[in-house]
Structures are given as C-alpha cells and as structure tokens.
Motif scaffolding. Structure first.
Motif, mmCIF file in Angstrom:
data_model
loop_
_atom_site.group_PDB
_atom_site.id
_atom_site.type_symbol
_atom_site.label_atom_id
_atom_site.label_comp_id
_atom_site.label_asym_id
_atom_site.label_seq_id
_atom_site.Cartn_x
_atom_site.Cartn_y
_atom_site.Cartn_z
ATOM 1 N N UNK A 165 0.734 -1.177 0.107
ATOM 2 C CA UNK A 165 0.012 0.088 -0.051
ATOM 3 C C UNK A 165 0.936 1.180 -0.132
ATOM 4 N N UNK A 166 0.062 2.370 0.021
ATOM 5 C CA UNK A 166 0.912 3.453 -0.118
ATOM 6 C C UNK A 166 1.696 4.090 1.128
ATOM 7 N N UNK A 167 1.172 3.680 2.398
ATOM 8 C CA UNK A 167 1.682 4.009 3.427
ATOM 9 C C UNK A 167 3.125 3.405 3.523
ATOM 10 N N UNK A 168 3.307 2.018 3.186
ATOM 11 C CA UNK A 168 4.677 1.345 3.089
ATOM 12 C C UNK A 168 5.543 1.939 1.842
ATOM 13 N N UNK A 169 4.845 2.091 0.900
ATOM 14 C CA UNK A 169 5.597 2.471 -0.236
ATOM 15 C C UNK A 169 6.492 3.912 0.132
ATOM 16 N N UNK A 170 5.776 4.810 0.700
ATOM 17 C CA UNK A 170 6.202 6.010 1.342
ATOM 18 C C UNK A 170 7.117 5.873 2.316
ATOM 19 N N UNK A 171 7.185 4.843 3.113
ATOM 20 C CA UNK A 171 7.942 4.836 4.136
ATOM 21 C C UNK A 171 9.163 4.216 3.797
ATOM 22 N N UNK A 172 9.237 3.370 2.452
ATOM 23 C CA UNK A 172 10.462 3.006 2.243
ATOM 24 C C UNK A 172 11.185 4.068 1.431
ATOM 25 N N UNK A 173 10.469 4.837 0.597
ATOM 26 C CA UNK A 173 10.982 6.177 -0.070
ATOM 27 C C UNK A 173 11.582 7.006 0.851
ATOM 28 N N UNK A 174 11.055 7.220 2.365
ATOM 29 C CA UNK A 174 11.677 7.978 3.286
ATOM 30 C C UNK A 174 12.974 7.244 3.826
ATOM 31 N N UNK A 175 12.968 5.887 4.051
ATOM 32 C CA UNK A 175 14.136 5.357 4.405
ATOM 33 C C UNK A 175 15.260 5.512 3.425
ATOM 34 N N UNK A 176 14.943 5.329 2.193
ATOM 35 C CA UNK A 176 16.113 5.548 1.192
ATOM 36 C C UNK A 176 16.650 7.115 1.045
ATOM 37 N N UNK A 177 15.572 7.840 1.458
ATOM 38 C CA UNK A 177 16.109 9.548 1.351
ATOM 39 C C UNK A 177 16.872 9.514 2.615
ATOM 40 N N UNK A 191 3.278 13.344 -5.057
ATOM 41 C CA UNK A 191 2.070 12.913 -4.775
ATOM 42 C C UNK A 191 0.977 12.681 -6.161
ATOM 43 N N UNK A 192 0.174 12.067 -5.916
ATOM 44 C CA UNK A 192 -0.742 11.822 -7.212
ATOM 45 C C UNK A 192 -2.046 12.526 -6.805
ATOM 46 N N UNK A 193 -2.835 13.433 -7.280
ATOM 47 C CA UNK A 193 -3.869 14.021 -7.121
ATOM 48 C C UNK A 193 -4.747 14.104 -8.308
ATOM 49 N N UNK A 194 -6.284 14.392 -7.846
ATOM 50 C CA UNK A 194 -6.869 14.716 -9.289
ATOM 51 C C UNK A 194 -6.495 15.780 -9.917
ATOM 52 N N UNK A 195 -6.965 15.678 -11.299
ATOM 53 C CA UNK A 195 -6.366 16.604 -12.421
ATOM 54 C C UNK A 195 -6.968 18.093 -11.929
ATOM 55 N N UNK A 251 -0.184 6.268 -7.467
ATOM 56 C CA UNK A 251 0.398 6.748 -6.295
ATOM 57 C C UNK A 251 1.641 5.662 -5.777
ATOM 58 N N UNK A 252 1.569 4.489 -6.081
ATOM 59 C CA UNK A 252 2.386 3.364 -5.790
ATOM 60 C C UNK A 252 3.484 3.455 -6.859
ATOM 61 N N UNK A 253 2.989 3.572 -8.036
ATOM 62 C CA UNK A 253 4.179 3.667 -9.317
ATOM 63 C C UNK A 253 4.857 4.991 -9.240
ATOM 64 N N UNK A 254 4.248 5.923 -8.719
ATOM 65 C CA UNK A 254 5.047 7.129 -8.544
ATOM 66 C C UNK A 254 6.214 7.241 -7.539
ATOM 67 N N UNK A 255 5.751 6.629 -6.393
ATOM 68 C CA UNK A 255 6.556 6.424 -5.319
ATOM 69 C C UNK A 255 7.772 5.390 -5.632
#
Length: 547
Positions: A116-128, A329-333, A512-516
């Motif tokens: 899910x988004x929360x875990x993917x975002x957490x992985x992004x922050x860990x790499x960051x 972030x992926x947001x509505x157009x 959003x997962x693909x973007x992260x």
C-alpha cells in the motif's frame, strides 16, 4: 519491538552460483546501488503485514528490490517475472540462485497491493534518509522546488445515463458475486430491468426520458433495499459489506450530481415531458464542477489548461535544486497545484527536521493565501506574481495610487475613491469612484466604459505581492527563478523514463504506488552519479572484472 516473522531464505549460494556471478562484470547501476543502500530496513518495516504463522513469505527487502527493478525498466508484472528468470545481473542484485524462477507475476501484484501507499512512502523516506547520511541533500541553505505534470489515464468520459447505469452494474455485480447466499436470494426480487435497456438510434427524446427516469428510480430503489429492516440483519454476516458501502456511496453521489426529481406542480407546463417521468437529467451547467466522471475511477477528474483537457490525475513533484526527489503525490487533475504543497513540506519537516531556505515554484504556487500558509511553516515562497491586466485595454490598476493611511485610491486625474466593499470570496476590496466625477473627467474614455464610474480592486495579500515582486526583480530573485529548470528535467525523467506520463493503470492508489517507485529509482540514479566518479560502466576485461 522483536520481529517474530521468519522469511524465506536461500541459504548460502552454491559454488556454481558464485562462479557464474564472479564472471559477470559489475553492473553500472545495480551493483552500485547494492554497495550504497542497505535494504534490510524493509524486513522490519513490513513485518506488521505478516502474522508469523504458516508458510514463510519472501523477505520484504527482496520484494522491494523487485518493485524497484519494475520501476527502473518500466515493466508489467509479467515482464518483471521474465526479467528475473533470464537476467543474471538482476539475479545477482536480488541474491537468488542462478536457477531461481520462483516469483509469479500475480505474487508481485498482490505484494504491491498489500504494502500500500503507506509502506511505499515509508520505504521512500528510508532511502531518502540514507541519501541524507551520504550528504546528498539537507544543507542549511538548501532550496526546494515544486511543480506538477499531468498523468493521463485515457479514461472514457460517459454521459449521465451511462454513468448511472455503470455505477448500478458495479454494485449489483459485487452483490451477486460476494454477498452470502441469503442476501443474494433476497436480492433476486429487485426490479433491475432498466439496467438492460438499450435504446436504438431511432428512439425519440420521450423514449430516452422514460428510460432515464426508470433507471434513476430503480437505482434509488436498489439503495433503499440495503436499508430495509428485513435486509439489514442479513448484511451483518457479510464480511465484505464495506466494499458494498463504498459502491453505494459512489452511486448516491452520481445520482445526486446528474439527476433531479421532476416538480409535479410544473409537470404540466413542460409539454415535451412524458407523464410517467419522475426524474430528469440535471442540466450540464447546474452540475457541480467536482463531479464524479467514472464509476471505476471515482477520484479521477478532468481539468482544462490552455484549452487542453487532462482526464485523470496530475503528479506533484517536490525536489531539491540539486535534483533529489523529496516527495511525490498523485492528485486529481482539477485540484489546484498549491493545495498539496503545505502537507508535502510538513511531512519532510516532521521526519527530517529540515526547512528549506526557499520554496521555488511557478505562478500557480504564488497565491497570497499559499504564501501566508507556508510562511507560518517558516518557508519563503519564490514564485512569479500573477498580474491581472484590464481586459478592456483601458487604464490598468497600476495607474492608480493607493493611500495606505486613508485607505483610498487616487486616480490619474487626482480624484479619490469614495466608497469600498470587501468580498470574502474574492479575498479583496473593491474601491469605487463617484459616478458624477467619472462622467465629468477628461480621461473618462481612456479609463472606463462603465456608466457607473470606475472601480479598482485591491487584494488582501497586496503587501505580500509587492514584497514578492520586489524580490523577483532583484538579482537574487532572478537567479532563484532560473533554478526551476531542475524540476522540469526531473518531471521529464518521471514522465518519459519512468512511464508516469502514459500509465497502464487507472486508480489513484495504484498510480501513487508507481509514482513512489519511480521517485525511489530516480533518487538512486542520482546517488550513483554523485557518489561514484567517474561514472561506472561495464568492465569488459576479465582480470579487472574479477579484481
């Protein structure tokens, strides 16, 4: 907290595996990533997704690498499976045996959904965070840049009739496939024949009105059925009822946005309206601007920019002036560019305690409300100030002088404004000049066409705009605005190299997962370029490769 989950392991690689891998030259990307990034954090981070009972799962660190491989090469789940089977460089990066072919494409997709988004975002922050420890970002005087780009999903835009029918079909299909047998049997008595009606090209407007009214009436009847006192006890045993409630909410909103009941008092005055019609289409100009346009993708929207339509979403990219992607972030157009900015910056301030010296953006991020909100977070916004020229081509507002002490405007002829009115909606005050004074003024024809006299608008954020404009015109401001080319380059990399410009998926959650994943890959590319100098390439000589 102790991690009680035990993951699958491949024990020690065999001598044959080591011999094959030793003959391979260092990969210019994957080998460098493996030497600089520790992926073991994912094993602890994702442990909450598993119970620790039953068959052991593959290690999350291994599966995170698989998702990065997919983002790097922009592959589908099936092609990732083939890539792992046939590419020795990928096998060595994953630290799996040469003869390993255990990953199934469906497993890859299910794991992505489970994280899910929360875990993917957490992985992004860990790499960051690891990039921060390498000194790749986080300087005291560092500036950040934000921008967005469209992510089209090629969504089919349906009319009101087809949209309501599609939402009903999705709800009914879920009911028939997922509901317990008592609920399915009770639903057999529902009148749903309007969903199967297909009007021919020879159908009259009266036929369409009747079909539309019947469809809406049956849709409301279907929704009311779920609230029936005899049906509610049956729904308590339905474990998947939450998904049904989501589909009901989508249908309710679509009905409210696209249909309305016919007023019985005025029914007779509409000669073109058949007598049996109870509901009619809401006129297009009366529908809300933020309406649902797809029952499958209820979060997708359509936005227009310079007469070009974008159907789907857009991606907000926050990066440093050096090119490190901090958040995405992926947001509505149709969401305004500035709406997500404060939260994106606040996330980084919370996790890393970093505040940029300035936030650079285009004119869309330069609104006064946005500047004040970020100022409270200790951030200066550097963005062009939008100008509002007089559409009539007559005297611009800049020709009028504002007197701060008297709170009045003075016109080019020296006359003063006589009254003012504040507009909370426009976030500003309208200053008006006397009608008699304007009509008698020798500059009247050059100033206004209005018979009521001239008026001048002053924004509540006028002082902020004046300060921002003064900084933008300075040498430092001009230099800062030129740094925005970095985010354009990163947007191009995300869109074209990482496939976010043309996606194979529709839902915002999957996008959003693909973007992260794309953001992590772009950051890893940046890290390889910065930490390894000269840039690595394939070493084709056997001695060098083994040495």
């Amino acid at each position: 907290m102790t991690n009680r989950v035990r993951y699958k392991n491949f024990d020690q690689l065999s001598f044959a595996d080591l011999l094959v891998y030793s003959k391979l030259p260092e990969h210019p990307f994957w080998s460098c990533v493996e030497s600089k990034i520790d992926f073991s954090f994912a094993d602890t981070l994702c442990a909450v997704l598993y119970t620790g009972m039953g068959q052991r799962p593959y290690a999350p660190s291994l599966k995170l690498k698989v998702h990065l491989i997919q983002a790097y090469y922009v592959l589908s789940d099936r092609l990732v499976e083939e890539k792992i089977i046939g590419d020795l460089f990928i096998k060595r990066f994953l630290q799996v045996p040469v003869d390993f072919f255990g990953f199934d494409h469906s497993t890859i997709g299910l794991d992505r959904t489970r994280m899910g988004e929360a875990m993917f975002r957490a992985c992004h922050l860990y790499i960051l965070a690891q990039m921060y420890s390498h000194g790749l970002w986080g300087d005291k005087n560092e500036q950040w840049i934000i921008d967005s780009f469209p992510t089209s999903i090629h969504m089919v835009r349906r009319g009101a009739y087809r949209l309501i029918k599609h939402a009903m079909i999705r709800l009914v299909q879920h009911l028939r496939k997922q509901a317990p047998k008592p609920v399915r049997m009770a639903a057999e008595s529902l009148p749903l024949d309007a969903m199967g009606v297909r009007l021919s090209s020879a159908a009259t407007s009266a036929d369409f009105m009747l079909a539309y009214s019947k469809l809406v009436a049956q849709a409301y009847g279907l929704l009311q059925w779920f609230n029936n006192e005899n049906i509610k006890p049956l729904l308590e045993d339905w474990k998947g009822y939450s998904r049904s409630q989501e589909l009901q909410a989508i249908l309710i909103r679509i009905l409210e946005e696209n249909s309305r009941p016919v007023d019985p008092d005025h029914h007779g005055t509409k000669t073109d309206l058949p007598a049996d019609v109870q509901f009619e289409k809401t006129p297009y100009d009366k529908r809300p601007k933020d309406r649902i346009e797809s029952a499958v993708d209820p979060e997708a929207r359509t936005a227009f920019k310079r007469s070009k339509a974008t159907t789907g979403y857009k991606t907000q990219n926050l990066c440093t002036t050096e090119g490190v992607i901090l958040d995405i972030r992926t947001v509505p157009a149709n969401e305004h560019d500035q709406d997500a900015t404060a939260d994106m910056v606040a996330t980084l301030q919370h996790f890393f305690g970093q505040t940029p010296a300035a936030l650079l953006g285009d004119a869309a991020y330069g609104h006064g409300r946005h500047r004040m909100k970020l100022a409270r977070q200790g951030i200066q916004v550097v963005a062009p100030v939008q100008q509002s020229p007089n559409p009539t081509g007559l005297f611009q507002a800049t020709r009028f002088t504002y007197d701060v002490d008297k709170d009045i405007f003075i016109c080019p002829n020296g006359e003063q404004s006589v009254r003012r009115s504040h507009s909370p909606k426009l976030e500003g005050t309208q200053y008006r000049f006397a009608k008699k004074t304007c009509l008698a003024c020798p500059l009247y024809t050059q100033c206004t066409h209005s018979q009521s006299g001239r008026s001048v608008f002053r924004s509540d954020y006028a002082n902020l705009y004046e300060q921002a404009q003064a900084y933008n015109e300075s040498l430092a401001g001009q230099a800062d605005l030129l740094k925005r080319y970095v985010v354009e380059r990163k947007n191009n990399e995300l869109k074209n190299d990482c496939g976010l410009g043309l996606t194979r998926t529709h839902s915002r959650a999957t996008l959003q997962l693909k973007a992260l994943g794309a953001a992590m890959v772009v950051n890893l590319k940046y890290m390889v370029r910065k930490l390894l100098n000269p840039k690595p390439g394939f070493l084709r000589h056997a001695r060098s490769a083994l040495g």
